[in-house]
Design an enzyme around this catalytic site. Structure first.
Site, PDB file in Angstrom:
ATOM      1  N   TYR A   1      -9.574   0.511  -4.266  1.00  0.00           N
ATOM      2  CA  TYR A   1      -9.098   1.599  -5.115  1.00  0.00           C
ATOM      3  C   TYR A   1     -10.256   2.253  -5.858  1.00  0.00           C
ATOM      4  O   TYR A   1     -10.376   3.488  -5.895  1.00  0.00           O
ATOM      5  CB  TYR A   1      -8.054   1.076  -6.102  1.00  0.00           C
TER       6      TYR A   1
ATOM      7  N   VAL B   1       0.257  11.471   4.670  1.00  0.00           N
ATOM      8  CA  VAL B   1      -1.058  12.076   4.438  1.00  0.00           C
ATOM      9  C   VAL B   1      -2.158  11.443   5.270  1.00  0.00           C
ATOM     10  O   VAL B   1      -3.276  11.964   5.325  1.00  0.00           O
ATOM     11  CB  VAL B   1      -1.448  12.045   2.935  1.00  0.00           C
TER      12      VAL B   1
END
Length: 239
Positions: A146, A54
């Site tokens: 994150y 991706v």
């Protein structure tokens, strides 16, 4: 609920992504599983596996092309591929590790949205579901890359929703809390116990429960919903 729909699901080799792929197949969707891992069995509907990175634009474009070439159209994207981070204080930030998380968890989502939206415009309709996290809404010590990536996914999705609101394409995000996946199963017992203690409902979510929310957002039953983020966290962010 998804009969006849063509769906691309990234990060479907295990955990939430696998549960989504299995549910979509059971509900009659034609599923394109995009992952770096081995193929999975999707019960019910037709399915193909496409190896995808991706973070590589050409790879993502080929994934969406494979969906259209095989099934004739693209109705649904579930951008689920993501990686965790090695937590630590920001003064010890490893730039390469930071960049890897952002490349996969944020830029990967953006690339999938780019090439899926282009295909959906050919149909004049579509539904995008981007996977965020509760850490896109609340803080957590020592979570830098994150948390930053997932917060960005939430607002990125709102922008996509507004961009295509009058062109038949909806975009929403889902923010799971702590989910009982193989990744969490590898954590020390004390870490898992601490997670449980912070859950208002007293248990971890099951991947299949998150998949039900994703399926609803992907389906025509949520036709009025776009630009939303659904927190699937057992009440975690209500505290």
């Amino acid at each position: 609920m998804l009969e006849g729909k063509v769906a691309v699901i990234t990060g479907a080799g295990s955990g939430i992504g696998e549960a989504v792929a299995r549910l979509f197949g059971a509900e009659g969707a034609k599923v394109v599983v995009g992952d770096v891992a081995a193929d999975i069995v999707v019960q019910g509907g037709e399915a193909i596996f496409v190896l995808v990175d991706v973070t590589a634009e050409a790879s993502v474009a080929a994934l969406m092309q494979a969906a259209v070439a095989t099934f004739g159209k693209l109705d649904i994207l579930v951008a689920n591929a993501g990686v965790p981070e090695q937590k630590g204080p920001v003064h010890e930030l490893d730039l390469a590790a930071w960049q890897r998380v952002l490349d996969i968890d944020l830029t990967g989502v953006a690339l999938c949205n780019k090439y899926a939206a282009a295909r959906m415009l050919e149909n004049g309709s579509g539904s995008i579901v981007n996977m965020a996290s509760i850490l896109g809404h609340v803080g957590q010590a020592n979570s830098t890359a994150y948390s930053a990536a997932k917060a960005a996914v939430v607002n990125f999705t709102r922008s996509v929703a507004l961009t295509y609101a009058r062109r038949g394409i909806r975009a929403n995000s889902v923010s799971p809390g702590y989910v009982d996946t193989p990744l969490l199963a590898q954590l020390p017992k004390e870490t898992r116990d601490a997670m449980l203690n912070r859950q208002p409902i007293g248990r971890l979510a099951r991947p299949e429960e998150i998949a039900q929310v994703v399926a609803f957002l992907a389906s025509d039953r949520s036709s009025i919903i776009t630009g939303a983020c659904i927190n699937t966290d057992g009440g975690y962010t209500a505290i």
